[in-house]
Write a protein that holds these residues in place. Structure first.
Motif, short mmCIF file in Angstrom:
data_model
loop_
_atom_site.label_atom_id
_atom_site.label_comp_id
_atom_site.label_asym_id
_atom_site.label_seq_id
_atom_site.Cartn_x
_atom_site.Cartn_y
_atom_site.Cartn_z
N LEU A 17 0.81 -1.22 0.00
CA LEU A 17 0.00 0.00 0.00
C LEU A 17 0.84 1.27 0.00
O LEU A 17 0.34 2.37 -0.24
CB LEU A 17 -0.92 0.02 1.24
N VAL A 18 2.11 1.10 0.32
CA VAL A 18 3.00 2.25 0.50
C VAL A 18 4.30 1.97 -0.24
O VAL A 18 4.80 0.85 -0.19
CB VAL A 18 3.31 2.41 2.02
N ARG A 19 4.85 2.97 -0.92
CA ARG A 19 6.14 2.78 -1.59
C ARG A 19 7.24 2.94 -0.54
O ARG A 19 7.48 4.03 -0.04
CB ARG A 19 6.33 3.78 -2.72
N THR A 20 7.90 1.84 -0.24
CA THR A 20 8.91 1.87 0.81
C THR A 20 10.31 1.97 0.23
O THR A 20 10.55 1.61 -0.93
CB THR A 20 8.83 0.61 1.67
N LEU A 21 11.22 2.38 1.07
CA LEU A 21 12.62 2.41 0.64
C LEU A 21 13.10 1.00 0.29
O LEU A 21 13.86 0.81 -0.65
CB LEU A 21 13.50 3.01 1.75
N GLY A 22 12.62 0.01 1.06
CA GLY A 22 13.00 -1.38 0.79
C GLY A 22 12.62 -1.80 -0.62
O GLY A 22 13.41 -2.40 -1.35
N THR A 23 11.39 -1.44 -1.02
CA THR A 23 10.93 -1.78 -2.36
C THR A 23 11.78 -1.06 -3.40
O THR A 23 12.21 -1.64 -4.41
CB THR A 23 9.45 -1.38 -2.52
N GLU A 24 11.99 0.21 -3.16
CA GLU A 24 12.77 1.03 -4.09
C GLU A 24 14.17 0.42 -4.31
O GLU A 24 14.65 0.29 -5.44
CB GLU A 24 12.90 2.44 -3.47
N LEU A 25 14.79 0.02 -3.21
CA LEU A 25 16.16 -0.50 -3.31
C LEU A 25 16.17 -1.88 -3.97
O LEU A 25 17.04 -2.19 -4.77
CB LEU A 25 16.78 -0.59 -1.90
N ARG A 26 15.17 -2.69 -3.65
CA ARG A 26 15.10 -4.02 -4.24
C ARG A 26 14.93 -3.91 -5.77
O ARG A 26 15.53 -4.65 -6.53
CB ARG A 26 13.95 -4.81 -3.64
N GLU A 27 14.11 -2.97 -6.20
CA GLU A 27 13.91 -2.80 -7.64
C GLU A 27 15.20 -2.32 -8.32
O GLU A 27 15.54 -2.74 -9.41
CB GLU A 27 12.80 -1.78 -7.89
N ARG A 28 15.92 -1.46 -7.62
CA ARG A 28 17.12 -0.89 -8.22
C ARG A 28 18.27 -1.88 -8.27
O ARG A 28 19.02 -1.93 -9.24
CB ARG A 28 17.51 0.34 -7.41
N TYR A 29 18.43 -2.68 -7.20
CA TYR A 29 19.59 -3.57 -7.11
C TYR A 29 19.23 -5.04 -7.30
O TYR A 29 20.10 -5.90 -7.23
CB TYR A 29 20.30 -3.37 -5.76
N CYS A 30 17.94 -5.31 -7.54
CA CYS A 30 17.46 -6.68 -7.77
C CYS A 30 17.77 -7.62 -6.60
O CYS A 30 17.92 -8.83 -6.80
CB CYS A 30 18.04 -7.25 -9.06
N GLU A 31 17.94 -7.08 -5.43
CA GLU A 31 18.07 -7.89 -4.23
C GLU A 31 17.86 -6.98 -3.02
O GLU A 31 17.81 -5.75 -3.15
CB GLU A 31 19.43 -8.58 -4.14
N ARG A 32 17.74 -7.60 -1.87
CA ARG A 32 17.56 -6.82 -0.63
C ARG A 32 18.75 -5.94 -0.35
O ARG A 32 19.89 -6.37 -0.50
CB ARG A 32 17.48 -7.79 0.55
N VAL A 33 18.47 -4.72 0.11
CA VAL A 33 19.53 -3.83 0.59
C VAL A 33 19.12 -3.39 1.99
O VAL A 33 17.98 -2.94 2.19
CB VAL A 33 19.69 -2.60 -0.32
N HIS A 34 20.02 -3.51 2.93
CA HIS A 34 19.69 -3.13 4.30
C HIS A 34 20.44 -1.88 4.72
O HIS A 34 21.61 -1.71 4.40
CB HIS A 34 20.04 -4.25 5.28
N LYS A 35 19.74 -1.04 5.49
CA LYS A 35 20.40 0.11 6.08
C LYS A 35 21.18 -0.34 7.31
O LYS A 35 20.64 -1.07 8.14
CB LYS A 35 19.35 1.12 6.54
N LEU A 36 22.41 0.12 7.40
CA LEU A 36 23.21 -0.15 8.60
C LEU A 36 23.40 1.18 9.33
O LEU A 36 24.08 2.08 8.82
CB LEU A 36 24.56 -0.76 8.23
N ALA A 37 22.78 1.30 10.50
CA ALA A 37 22.83 2.57 11.23
C ALA A 37 24.21 2.77 11.87
O ALA A 37 24.76 1.86 12.48
CB ALA A 37 21.76 2.57 12.32
N LEU A 38 24.75 3.97 11.70
CA LEU A 38 26.09 4.28 12.19
C LEU A 38 26.07 5.44 13.17
O LEU A 38 25.28 6.38 13.01
CB LEU A 38 27.00 4.67 11.00
N ASP A 39 26.93 5.35 14.13
CA ASP A 39 27.20 6.48 15.03
C ASP A 39 28.69 6.75 14.97
O ASP A 39 29.48 5.98 15.49
CB ASP A 39 26.78 6.13 16.45
N THR A 40 29.07 7.82 14.28
CA THR A 40 30.49 8.06 14.04
C THR A 40 31.03 9.20 14.88
O THR A 40 32.09 9.73 14.61
CB THR A 40 30.73 8.32 12.54
N GLY A 41 30.26 9.59 15.90
CA GLY A 41 30.82 10.55 16.86
C GLY A 41 30.60 12.01 16.52
O GLY A 41 31.28 12.88 17.07
N PHE A 42 29.67 12.28 15.61
CA PHE A 42 29.36 13.69 15.34
C PHE A 42 28.64 14.29 16.55
O PHE A 42 28.05 13.58 17.35
CB PHE A 42 28.43 13.82 14.12
#
Ligand code: SF4
Length: 324
Positions: A17-42
């Motif tokens: 029902l909703v266009r998600t980032l997951g769908t967008e990335l899967r269509e673009r790269y033809c496989e799952r893409v996961h976000k990896l959250a980072l904390d780099t000390g900013f």
């Protein structure tokens, strides 16, 4: 560290029902893409004294950066996140999500170095950079555009929260909405996709405020939306206001109804990066339902199904076209 699924909002059926980032990335790269959250000390100008010391009234950075205490380097954080993702889904591609604090608030050479370290991680397809709209100094957007031109995906996530300046003042945000619109315009002029972060249930705001913020952001042009409910976390000024009875968190029912309103008014090509927030239970004071991400997503889905609507439905109705 937390490995954050880029299929957020996470429900498979909600993604119908909703266009998600997951769908967008899967269509673009033809496989799952996961976000990896980072904390780099900013840090953040609203906390280090440049703009103020207290930060936004709702801020306790630990609520969205669980790894802040022990901070391994970028590649180590990505490696740990990738290991979690591999066990959970087997995904082999990642988006480096610079999430904690203000991820463009540093010297340009340090930004360049950190961003490129993350891109050197095997399987990393690009960056998602979370920041304040008043922290895009000389050369930052150009750096991101260069990285994009080198073939990487780059999302710029700008925190706006609301278009109402009196609310921004009330939550001690330290900038007005005009700063967001100018930053977004500059970024999009360079071809950088912008994701706007909005918060529902800010002090003094109702459904009408949420609708107006969303309308103005969409009308100005935006590529992605990240929406979450205001939650009260420990060690925040909002916590004191909540304890004093000066702030009442919104209900799950209201949040689901308001979010459905926004989804229905969002053009189908805009990508939802998130439809609710996450907060660890030891930090969360209220509302308790914020700790249960899946319940929230399911509730939003059930509202859309009850209404027979989906992303963009209200726009099609307004233009006289039958909804699907
Ligand atoms: S801009 Fe972000 S990090 Fe800075 S005080 Fe506000 S919520 Fe906290």
């Amino acid at each position: 560290m937390r490995a954050e699924g880029a299929q957020t909002p996470g429900s498979r059926t909600l993604a119908e029902l909703v266009r998600t980032l997951g769908t967008e990335l899967r269509e673009r790269y033809c496989e799952r893409v996961h976000k990896l959250a980072l904390d780099t000390g900013f840090t953040c100008p609203n906390r280090d004294g440049s703009l103020g010391h207290g930060g936004c009234t709702f801020c306790n950075n630990e609520s969205f950066a669980p790894s802040a205490k022990a901070r391994p380097d970028v590649l180590e954080q990505m490696s740990r996140g990738a290991a979690v993702v591999a066990k959970r889904t087997g995904a082999r591609r990642y988006l480096a999500y610079f999430q904690a604090y203000t991820n463009t608030y540093d010297r340009l050479d340090r930004l360049d170095s950190l961003y490129r370290q993350s891109l050197s991680f095997p399987g990393c397809v690009g960056l998602s950079i979370g920041t304040r709209p008043d922290c895009l100094g000389e050369g930052v957007l150009e750096l991101l555009a260069r990285i994009r031109d080198e073939g990487h995906l780059v999302w710029l996530e700008l925190g706006l929260q609301t278009v109402f300046d009196h609310t921004l003042e009330r939550v001690n945000r330290g900038h007005g909405s005009d700063v967001y619109f100018e930053a977004s315009r500059r970024a999009r002029a360079l071809g950088l996709p912008v994701c706007c972060h909005l918060i529902l249930g800010l002090p003094g705001e109702d459904r009408g405020h949420a609708l107006e913020s969303h309308r103005m952001v969409v009308d100005a042009g935006v590529d992605g939306l990240k929406i979450h409910p205001l939650h009260v976390v420990r060690s925040s000024l909002l916590a004191a206001q909540w304890r004093a009875g000066d702030y009442a968190p919104m209900s799950l029912s209201d949040y689901a109804e308001w979010t459905a309103d926004l989804i229905e008014r969002t053009p189908p090509d805009i990508v939802f990066h998130r439809l609710t927030g996450t907060c660890s239970e030891d930090l969360l004071l209220a509302p308790a339902w914020c700790a249960k991400k899946w319940d929230v997503l399911n509730r939003i889905e059930s509202v859309l199904r009850r209404r027979g609507t989906r992303q963009g439905s209200a726009l099609r109705l307004r233009s006289g076209t039958d909804p699907e």
